[in-house]
Design an enzyme around this catalytic site. Sequence first.
Site, PDB file in Angstrom:
ATOM      1  N   LYS A 117      52.305  -3.678  56.549  1.00 44.72           N
ATOM      2  CA  LYS A 117      51.189  -4.104  57.406  1.00 44.72           C
ATOM      3  C   LYS A 117      49.838  -3.551  56.954  1.00 44.72           C
ATOM      4  O   LYS A 117      48.824  -4.235  57.060  1.00 44.72           O
ATOM      5  CB  LYS A 117      51.454  -3.673  58.846  1.00 44.72           C
ATOM      6  N   GLU A 153      45.684   0.382  65.913  1.00 42.06           N
ATOM      7  CA  GLU A 153      44.997  -0.893  66.185  1.00 42.06           C
ATOM      8  C   GLU A 153      44.479  -0.923  67.605  1.00 42.06           C
ATOM      9  O   GLU A 153      45.125  -0.392  68.506  1.00 42.06           O
ATOM     10  CB  GLU A 153      46.010  -2.052  66.071  1.00 42.06           C
ATOM     11  N   HIS A 211      59.511  -9.295  71.974  1.00 43.69           N
ATOM     12  CA  HIS A 211      58.699  -9.638  70.801  1.00 43.69           C
ATOM     13  C   HIS A 211      59.323 -10.773  69.998  1.00 43.69           C
ATOM     14  O   HIS A 211      59.031 -10.949  68.827  1.00 43.69           O
ATOM     15  CB  HIS A 211      58.495  -8.439  69.872  1.00 43.69           C
ATOM     16  N   ARG A 248      57.651 -17.310  54.227  1.00 41.42           N
ATOM     17  CA  ARG A 248      58.870 -18.127  54.261  1.00 41.42           C
ATOM     18  C   ARG A 248      58.671 -19.293  55.226  1.00 41.42           C
ATOM     19  O   ARG A 248      57.633 -19.372  55.874  1.00 41.42           O
ATOM     20  CB  ARG A 248      60.027 -17.264  54.762  1.00 41.42           C
TER      21      ARG A 248
HETATM   22  P1  ADP Z   1      56.542  -6.687  64.452  1.00 38.69           P
HETATM   23  O1  ADP Z   1      56.288  -6.884  62.981  1.00 38.69           O
HETATM   24  O2  ADP Z   1      57.201  -5.381  64.777  1.00 38.69           O
HETATM   25  O3  ADP Z   1      57.196  -7.877  65.112  1.00 38.69           O
HETATM   26  P2  ADP Z   1      53.838  -7.529  65.090  1.00 38.69           P
HETATM   27  O4  ADP Z   1      52.713  -6.805  64.465  1.00 38.69           O
HETATM   28  O5  ADP Z   1      54.210  -8.854  64.504  1.00 38.69           O
HETATM   29  O6  ADP Z   1      55.095  -6.540  65.123  1.00 38.69           O
HETATM   30  O7  ADP Z   1      53.564  -7.705  66.642  1.00 38.69           O
HETATM   31  C1  ADP Z   1      54.552  -8.217  67.507  1.00 38.69           C
HETATM   32  C2  ADP Z   1      53.937  -8.665  68.828  1.00 38.69           C
HETATM   33  O8  ADP Z   1      53.282  -7.560  69.460  1.00 38.69           O
HETATM   34  C3  ADP Z   1      52.871  -9.742  68.700  1.00 38.69           C
HETATM   35  O9  ADP Z   1      53.398 -11.045  68.670  1.00 38.69           O
HETATM   36  C4  ADP Z   1      52.032  -9.487  69.954  1.00 38.69           C
HETATM   37  O10 ADP Z   1      52.699 -10.082  71.069  1.00 38.69           O
HETATM   38  C5  ADP Z   1      52.073  -7.975  70.107  1.00 38.69           C
HETATM   39  N1  ADP Z   1      50.916  -7.310  69.432  1.00 38.69           N
HETATM   40  C6  ADP Z   1      50.820  -6.953  68.145  1.00 38.69           C
HETATM   41  N2  ADP Z   1      49.623  -6.391  67.861  1.00 38.69           N
HETATM   42  C7  ADP Z   1      48.934  -6.384  69.013  1.00 38.69           C
HETATM   43  C8  ADP Z   1      47.620  -5.918  69.405  1.00 38.69           C
HETATM   44  N3  ADP Z   1      46.785  -5.349  68.544  1.00 38.69           N
HETATM   45  N4  ADP Z   1      47.240  -6.073  70.692  1.00 38.69           N
HETATM   46  C9  ADP Z   1      48.074  -6.633  71.596  1.00 38.69           C
HETATM   47  N5  ADP Z   1      49.322  -7.076  71.300  1.00 38.69           N
HETATM   48  C10 ADP Z   1      49.745  -6.966  70.032  1.00 38.69           C
END
Ligand code: ADP
Length: 679
Positions: free
Chosen positions: A116, A200, A235, A298
């Site tokens: 990330k 973040e 999630h 993908r």
């Molecule tokens: P992972 O890779 O563990 O699945 P992600 O970064 O894709 O994590 O985030 C998963 C979910 O978490 C997102 O779809 C969103 O719902 C929530 N999320 C991620 N980042 C944020 C953020 N900065 N603020 C609010 N919600 C977030």
Amino acid sequence: MFDKVLIANRGEIACRIMRTARAMGLKTVAVYSDADDSSMHMQMADEAVHIGPAAASESYLVADNILNAARQTGAGAIHPGYGFLSENAAFAKACENAGIAFIGPSAKAIASMGLKDEAKVIMEAAGVPVVPGYHGAAQDEKTLMAAAEDIGYPILIKAVAGGGGKGMRLVGKAGEFADALASAKREAKSAFGNDHCLIEKFITKPRHIEIQVFGDKHGNAVHLYERDCSLQRRHQKVVEEAPAPGMDPALRQKMGDAAVAAAKAIGYAGAGTVEFIVDGSGPLSADTGFYFMEMNTRLQVEHPVTEMITGQDLVEWQLRVAADEPLPLAQEDIPLEGHAMEVRLYAEDAAKGFMPQTGKLVHFDVPDYLGARIDTGVRGGDEISIHYDPMIAKVIVSGQTRDEALSTLSSTLRETNIAGLKTNLTFLANVLDTDAFQNAQFDTGFIDAHLDALIAEDEHNDQLLPLAVLAYRHHEVMHRPVSPGNDYASPFDGESGWQLNLPPMMSEIIFDHNGEEYHLRASYPDDDGSISFVQNGTVQTVTGADYAHSGVRLRANVDGEQVQATIAWSMEENHGSSLYLMANGGCEAFHFHDEHWNEADAAAGPGTLAAPMPGKIIDVMAKNGDVVEQDQPLLIMEAMKMEYTLKAPRAGIIKDLNVAVGDQVADGSAVLEIADQDD
Ligand code: ADP
């Protein structure tokens, strides 16, 4: 173009890829594990190669086995689907080295989006907005905490190697920071072997909106608009749609341009998805904030909604790009028409924290006559095993408008018949039913916010009991053994209950239904197929014809009122015959104590409680010598990122309990025995 493609995957996505490959005149090769012998994807392919035991780590994830299967069958290309090896840069590299086309981006592009923090650095450089935060190299608590102060609480701590929500912590204020960081790092270390974290800004009321991108090997890249995947549990997405409700064309343009810039920044070829988090606190407009979250290198599970609004086949695009062809369409030629919606039908218990369910799918049919596309890899009679994702099917519909799509989807779910397993069918129908969803008022917190209403089960359908009695009597007549000298057609033989000049004789039927045991006296079918039975002192008459077969739509008159249901029968050794009656998206089960019924076995069940999969014991709620009821929760284990409750398979006394908290258990290993109390 290569003439044979191997699909390194299983289930619905393997079947979906094969459909397109075949339509393009390519030969297909399936790979399958022990658990998938005779599965739909294995039978659908032109050739199938066995690649190992059920556990994915010993079959679908073993790169060498897949490459050997490709060599052995002369496949010129490998499509990895999603999950498994699809985002594994080493596997993409191994394909390149073996001279086999990997249907996906280069190993380098996969690797660059793998972490990330690195992905955010690349995106920032390409001018793509990222969530404000800190993703530098320093990892000491002081630096990270100072970063959090700068950004302003609430903030999210995310493991850079994270996935599936692991290593992610929401921190509301400075006092909670240190503990949250320590626990995020601990979890990340154990799950990914990498404890680096980034900070973040936490976006309140976020919507998950992602852009489908495509690049080719000639330097072209386009986007195919957005998908809104805000409806998530754990999630994980459950409902997806395209376009995003309320999308402002100016915002679409900005997000599309950003996603294309992202793809170009890493020289992307193939299908990819750029996931953004969008500020959903107000209506979407040209100025709405959107931030890069991650890029999936993908084909995505929810790609069909994009196919429906653009009229394109994304797997065909993937195959063409992998064969060095240019993208089939230029940006301005990609249509955007109507509205599409997808739901993911899972074998899971929504009311119990969306716990995956395993077992036999006795009956399964989703009607397609309303226009739904059903992407599935299972059929009625198949097993949903513990080894893989418990998704049964994706149901995808489209319409001129969102309302039209929604109404088609609701009707389709109401007419879907599933028996044998608990699924999220009612949960999905409930989502579509809520006013907030219908008015497109949602963010990623929607499911949690409406959970109580969404997990509400349908009321039991009492009208189906008379149909069950009718179906059982017909079933008995059909399956009565015909012995020599026994004239089957003669009313004087057998057990038809026929008596000269008398009303039909009744005999007792015993069955279990909704946790109750019923003893009802019922007659045998008349010439017109009707029967009578006595319940609570009242005689009811049910009229119908030959309704003994699975799959038949039973329509009967119950005391003058018409009732309908679809039938499925299942014979279980020592457990009698089970009848499932399905109507309006619900299913009622009736377990008959017939000649196949063994009272003792049914009551006792197997005495051994075995681990249903490899995993770790995280709680033990019983000890040797405890007297327990059937289905009493005894242990909790963690496996495949989920918690599973192991329950007493029968009533009795616990002995040979030989696991403790923290123990790893192997698939199928006995964790305890339950003996009779007087043993
Ligand atoms: P992972 O890779 O563990 O699945 P992600 O970064 O894709 O994590 O985030 C998963 C979910 O978490 C997102 O779809 C969103 O719902 C929530 N999320 C991620 N980042 C944020 C953020 N900065 N603020 C609010 N919600 C977030």
